[in-house]
Design a protein around this motif. Sequence first.
Motif, PDB file in Angstrom:
ATOM      1  N   VAL A  20       0.875  -1.232  -0.070  1.00  0.00           N
ATOM      2  CA  VAL A  20       0.060  -0.134   0.084  1.00  0.00           C
ATOM      3  C   VAL A  20       0.838   1.289   0.107  1.00  0.00           C
ATOM      4  N   ASP A  21       2.202   1.212   0.382  1.00  0.00           N
ATOM      5  CA  ASP A  21       2.957   2.197   0.129  1.00  0.00           C
ATOM      6  C   ASP A  21       4.244   1.936   0.207  1.00  0.00           C
ATOM      7  N   VAL A  22       5.215   2.771  -0.113  1.00  0.00           N
ATOM      8  CA  VAL A  22       6.691   2.650  -0.297  1.00  0.00           C
ATOM      9  C   VAL A  22       7.246   4.102   0.081  1.00  0.00           C
ATOM     10  N   ARG A  23       7.903   4.253   0.981  1.00  0.00           N
ATOM     11  CA  ARG A  23       8.700   5.303   1.549  1.00  0.00           C
ATOM     12  C   ARG A  23      10.345   5.196   1.453  1.00  0.00           C
ATOM     13  N   THR A  24      10.759   6.275   1.553  1.00  0.00           N
ATOM     14  CA  THR A  24      12.432   6.130   1.755  1.00  0.00           C
ATOM     15  C   THR A  24      12.826   7.169   2.883  1.00  0.00           C
ATOM     16  N   GLY A  25      13.974   7.342   3.548  1.00  0.00           N
ATOM     17  CA  GLY A  25      14.501   8.079   4.406  1.00  0.00           C
ATOM     18  C   GLY A  25      16.036   8.253   4.545  1.00  0.00           C
ATOM     19  N   LEU A  26      16.385   9.250   5.090  1.00  0.00           N
ATOM     20  CA  LEU A  26      17.554   9.145   5.667  1.00  0.00           C
ATOM     21  C   LEU A  26      17.816   9.254   7.062  1.00  0.00           C
ATOM     22  N   HIS A  27      18.660   8.339   7.828  1.00  0.00           N
ATOM     23  CA  HIS A  27      18.983   8.041   9.062  1.00  0.00           C
ATOM     24  C   HIS A  27      20.356   8.327   9.158  1.00  0.00           C
ATOM     25  N   GLU A  28      20.855   8.765  10.561  1.00  0.00           N
ATOM     26  CA  GLU A  28      22.235   8.512  10.557  1.00  0.00           C
ATOM     27  C   GLU A  28      22.757   7.155  10.582  1.00  0.00           C
TER      28      GLU A  28
END
Length: 189
Positions: A61-69
């Motif tokens: 239902v969803d695909v997300r991306t993100g930046l983490h340390e």
Amino acid sequence: MSDSPTAEKGKTDSPATQNDAANGRNESPPGDDEPSAVYLSEWTAGIIDRPRTDQPVARLVDVRTGLHEGFDRVVFEFDERVPGYHVEYIDQPVRKCGSGKVTPLAGDGWLEVRMYPANAHTEEGKLTVANREWMPGLPVLSELELTCDFEAVVTWVMGVESPNRYQVRELSNPPRLVIDLRHDRNRSN
């Protein structure tokens, strides 16, 4: 601490927004002992295979991306359950599953995430994830593209700057498959 994955649909969070208390968000990954962490792999550049062929088809239902340390994150969210999956680095050329057509992807490494039984569309054929290709511009993750949504197999390929180690985790409430891509490929853990 919230177990919600970082970022919005097809967008990335900058490090400055990851722990933005004013927005009521805590974007840190859940700890190993949190109830929502169902499975957590070791950091690897090898193959992770967790088949679940005996369960009903899951809907992406969803695909997300993100930046983490220290890592980039990709989150695949499902309606009712995390399906089986197979994750591994593959060689070029990357091909679409139905046509066999070559699809160019950015980067010097290509991490394939094949999920099954799963669909990224409804029974009527309506797409459940509209954005099927994007370039998030993260330190390791250059491009993300859906290469298969056919016969209960959904495959995404991540074009990465180099074949860095990755970690897989399964989260519940809502059901998510999370892939973290380490920024420093030379560290052993």
